[in-house]
Design a protein around this motif. Structure first.
Motif, mmCIF file in Angstrom:
data_model
loop_
_atom_site.group_PDB
_atom_site.id
_atom_site.type_symbol
_atom_site.label_atom_id
_atom_site.label_comp_id
_atom_site.label_asym_id
_atom_site.label_seq_id
_atom_site.Cartn_x
_atom_site.Cartn_y
_atom_site.Cartn_z
ATOM 1 N N GLU A 127 0.808 -1.231 -0.277
ATOM 2 C CA GLU A 127 -0.047 -0.001 0.025
ATOM 3 C C GLU A 127 0.861 1.260 -0.052
ATOM 4 O O GLU A 127 0.569 2.020 -0.512
ATOM 5 N N ASP A 155 -12.314 3.929 -2.081
ATOM 6 C CA ASP A 155 -11.133 3.394 -1.927
ATOM 7 C C ASP A 155 -10.547 3.811 -3.369
ATOM 8 O O ASP A 155 -10.831 3.467 -4.411
ATOM 9 N N THR A 208 -0.831 -3.671 4.001
ATOM 10 C CA THR A 208 -1.567 -2.262 4.345
ATOM 11 C C THR A 208 -0.317 -1.305 5.069
ATOM 12 O O THR A 208 0.724 -1.930 5.488
ATOM 13 N N ALA A 209 -0.758 -0.270 4.915
ATOM 14 C CA ALA A 209 0.492 0.890 5.626
ATOM 15 C C ALA A 209 0.534 0.505 6.901
ATOM 16 O O ALA A 209 1.568 0.960 7.671
ATOM 17 N N MET A 210 -0.519 -0.065 7.526
ATOM 18 C CA MET A 210 -0.446 -0.388 9.015
ATOM 19 C C MET A 210 0.441 -1.670 9.117
ATOM 20 O O MET A 210 0.644 -2.012 10.500
ATOM 21 N N GLY A 211 0.857 -2.596 8.195
ATOM 22 C CA GLY A 211 1.459 -3.461 8.379
ATOM 23 C C GLY A 211 0.750 -4.831 8.520
ATOM 24 O O GLY A 211 1.162 -6.002 8.384
ATOM 25 N N GLY A 212 -0.578 -4.776 8.391
ATOM 26 C CA GLY A 212 -1.407 -6.025 8.329
ATOM 27 C C GLY A 212 -1.612 -6.284 6.818
ATOM 28 O O GLY A 212 -0.910 -5.716 5.883
ATOM 29 N N ASN A 213 -2.165 -7.461 6.483
ATOM 30 C CA ASN A 213 -2.578 -7.876 5.162
ATOM 31 C C ASN A 213 -4.065 -7.877 4.835
ATOM 32 O O ASN A 213 -4.886 -8.131 5.770
ATOM 33 N N ARG A 214 -4.531 -7.683 3.619
ATOM 34 C CA ARG A 214 -5.806 -7.931 3.305
ATOM 35 C C ARG A 214 -5.991 -8.301 1.901
ATOM 36 O O ARG A 214 -4.975 -8.228 0.900
ATOM 37 N N VAL A 215 -7.295 -8.733 1.370
ATOM 38 C CA VAL A 215 -7.511 -8.949 0.189
ATOM 39 C C VAL A 215 -7.876 -7.694 -0.684
ATOM 40 O O VAL A 215 -8.271 -6.878 0.150
#
Ligand code: SF4
Lengths: 354, 384
Positions: free
Chosen positions: A262, A281, A334-341
């Protein structure tokens, strides 16, 4: 050679006139419209012949093993005029880009107009002039066309369909099914500008922005890229559905996963802000002057440098990689360090914008 | 824009996550319910579960206005849309929520009902002014945040003396829903659902303030931290909850002090009180009839009340049998516990309300999180 213009007793009243059914009837009124508006604006040899078709020579690449490409696209946007462009320039850029995304050199366009009865001639002239301008700037002439008028209530102002043909240089094989695990994913610039510019014009959304549409013809950028690296795997312009939907298409077509980062995806702060307001988005918002390029990792640096050297690729960035994944998921750190689809767009999130 | 980025700083997020991991007691698990769909969406959208320690678990709550509306109210809206001369207008998401008999407003629209999507109550009001020969019904839904605009519309309709504007009122109240969850047998008696604390609503609390949560923090001995919808807000709230749990406190704390006060927005509250009154009870999807949890239009504005003007059916038909939305809204089940998740039920073809709105637990998990449970993903996305 230009034939002498046929004369009509009175010229079209562009300032106050409106389209009526006779303008599509095949009679004198239609002929006058074609002469004074379309032929005058597009003004090229093929069109000036006034035939129902355009004839042209086989392009030189064909003699050395090149291939022809052809594409068509309908433009039904609302509003018709938006910051940074209008339906006319969009109808040229969009189709030129669809041809270019095969790695091809666009040769010529056709244009079909479906106009609603009552449409102001001044708006029509503005659109046709803008189209002619875009085609001249791109160096891709509109060589044949058609006009139809539909009764009031049976159209939405004006619909334009353009068809484009082009020629792919020998040795170039760009296709949506050629992405391989390990490939680099590049974008040519900031995401979401066009969609936000168009939406800012819709009155019910009631906000003003300084964001211009990125609408542009990308074929010269593509020509530079192909010249530097003929073996580009995939090129595609992320129009409707934005980066997210286009990458999902490619992932499925090629049978690979795509992993994005991201923080590497360029988005203008104003576009981010507007998306925030609208609950959108930016990854799903349309672009009309950007491309996605997927290439072998060893070509990424060269291509990035070539893109950044071109005015339409100044903000080019490496945004992710293709990975082994039988589910063809597009995912994002993500910029937060998590992952997403990063999923397909579900339903119609946005009004018609391309 | 600076304002937004401040709350989305990746480095700060990582640092907060490390503090949470350091302070969370490895010997126990923390079950924290985020009440609001806005928080559910932020958690999934930014993949926050990935950076939280394994023993801090988020439980999704019922705070998604589209999700909690029961089938009966959708059927009632369809009934209204079918009345001759009616234009029914509503927010986009409502169109796709399944009612009974496989109907939805979208299908009713395709059948010929005049159903329009609006962006605000003012659009609905304008529609009524522009169509004096039609009866315009606004399908009003939502928690305390969306109630004041509906109140404004009703007052305007009165001032303009509109004869053709109606509101089908489905506004609901947050605190009573939280109390209902804490009162449920799963939480109170059976202990099948563990809830150690709540992340309280952001926007709702700007209106009602933080005071209404004090009662149940005390009564049910659960900490509440009111938090904004940005990812860093959520992480900060998690840290504050972990600390309260560790210290055995159960207080109402306010992480969202930049927008929420103890008493909320008194002007908005007064406006709502002028136009609406409490219903004795209101049916919620998943929670059943919850006492004093919904609003109706006061007698003074009765002529704008669609439920008084038409004989709106008050049935409560059951949900699709296989759909687990009810249990999910109570925090008892997860989306992947539903057999239909990702097979029959997807955002393109929702079988239950939780799959419709981006704030619904099923839609959020499907859209952002399903790579975690590959098993549940259909093979349709594999190379055709
Ligand atoms: S996956 Fe669909 S059917 Fe299952 S609980 Fe969620 S919304 Fe209901």
């Amino acid at each position: 050679m230009t034939l002498p213009r046929r004369t009509h007793p009175r010229p079209l009243d562009i300032a106050n006139g409106r389209i009526d059914l006779t303008h599509g009837g095949g009679g004198r009124a239609m002929q006058q419209l074609v002469e004074e508006l379309f032929v005058a604006a597009f003004d090229n040899d093929a069109l000036n012949q006034r035939n129902d078709q355009a004839a042209f020579d086989v392009p030189p690449e064909m003699l050395r093993g090149g291939r022809m490409v052809m594409t068509t696209d309908g433009y039904v946007i609302s509003p018709l005029f938006f910051p940074g462009g209008d339906i006319g320039s969009l109808a040229v850029h969009g189709t030129v880009n669809d041809v270019a995304m095969a790695g091809a050199r666009p040769l010529s366009l056709s244009a079909g107009f479906i106009i609603e009865e009552g449409f102001p001639l001044s708006d029509l002239k503005r659109i046709v002039d803008s189209m002619a301008n875009a085609s001249r700037e791109a160096g891709v002439p509109v060589v044949t066309g058609d006009t139809k008028v539909v009764e009031k209530g049976k159209g939405d102002g004006i619909f334009i369909t353009t068809t484009g043909i082009g020629v792919v240089p020998p040795g170039v094989n760009v296709s949506g099914d050629r992405a391989r695990a390990g490939d680099a994913v590049l974008v040519s610039g900031t995401m979401g500008d066009h969609g936000v510019a168009v939406m800012s014009q819709r009155e019910s959304l009631g906000f003003d922005t300084a964001i211009l549409s990125d609408s542009a013809a990308l074929h010269t950028l593509v020509a530079d890229m192909v010249a530097a690296t003929p073996d580009i795997h995939v090129l595609r312009d992320p129009t409707r559905g934005g980066l997210a939907s286009t990458l999902n298409e490619i992932a499925v077509q090629s049978g690979v996963g795509i992993a994005l980062r991201e923080s590497d995806i360029p988005v203008r702060p104003e576009v981010k802000g507007a998306c925030e307001l609208l609950g959108l988005d930016p990854l799903y918002v349309a672009n009309e002057g950007k491309l996605i390029c997927i290439c072998a990792p060893e070509h990424a640096d060269t291509l990035l440098a070539v893109m950044r050297a071109h005015p339409l690729g100044r903000d080019a960035a490496l945004v992710g990689t293709c990975v082994e994944d039988s589910h063809a998921f597009v995912t994002m750190r993500t910029a937060m360090g998590g992952n997403r689809v990063v999923d397909w767009l579900a339903g119609e999130q946005l009004p018609r914008i391309c | 824009m600076k304002y937004i980025d401040e709350y989305r700083d990746g480095g700060l997020a990582q640092a907060l996550a490390r503090t949470i991991a350091a302070e969370a007691d490895p010997a126990r698990t923390y079950h924290l319910m985020e009440f609001c769909g806005g928080h559910t969406h932020a958690i999934s959208r930014y993949g926050l579960e990935d950076i939280l320690p394994a023993n801090v678990r988020m439980v999704h709550g019922p705070g998604c206005p589209v999700c909690v509306l029961p089938v009966g109210r959708i059927d009632a809206a369809i009934y209204l849309a079918r009345q001759p001369g009616v234009i029914l207008c509503t927010y986009g998401d409502m169109l796709r929520v399944p009612g009974s008999k496989r109907l939805s407003l979208l299908k009713a629209k395709a059948e010929g009902c005049d159903i329009r999507m609006v962006y605000s109550t003012m659009d609905a009001l304008k529609l009524a002014q522009d169509n004096p020969d039609r009866q315009v019904v606004f399908f009003a839904i939502g928690f305390e945040t969306t109630t004041p605009p509906t109140a404004v519309a009703l007052k305007q309709a009165q001032a303009l003396n509109l004869k053709n504007f109606f509101v089908f009122c489905n506004h609901v109240l947050t605190p009573s829903a939280i109390a209902q969850i804490l009162d449920s047998p799963e939480v109170r008696v059976l202990g099948t659902v563990k809830l150690d604390g709540f992340i309280g609503p952001a926007h709702v609390s700007t209106i009602i303030g933080s005071a209404p949560y004090e009662y149940f923090a005390e009564e049910y001995q659960r900490p509440v931290v009111i938090a904004g919808f940005e990812p860093l807000d959520v992480l900060q709230a998690v840290l504050m909850l972990v600390r309260q749990v560790n210290q055995g406190r159960f207080e109402v704390e306010n992480e969202f002090a930049r927008a929420v006060t103890r008493d909320g927005n008194s002007k908005a509250k007064a406006l709502v009180a002028e136009v609406f009154e409490l219903r004795k009870s209101f049916e919620w999807r998943g929670l059943g009839r919850v006492p004093y949890s919904g609003l109706r239009i006061k007698a003074e504005f009765a002529r704008f009340d669609a439920e008084r003007h038409w004989d709106v059916p008050q049935d409560s038909p059951p949900d699709n049998k296989a759909c687990e939305c009810g249990a999910i809204l109570r925090g008892v089940k997860k989306p992947t516990d539903c057999k239909l998740f990702g097979t029959v039920c997807t955002p393109e073809n929702p079988m239950g309300s939780c799959m419709v709105s981006a704030e619904g637990a099923c839609a959020a998990h499907w859209t952002y999180g399903r790579f975690r449970d590959i098993k549940a993903a259909p093979d349709s996305k594999v190379d055709p």
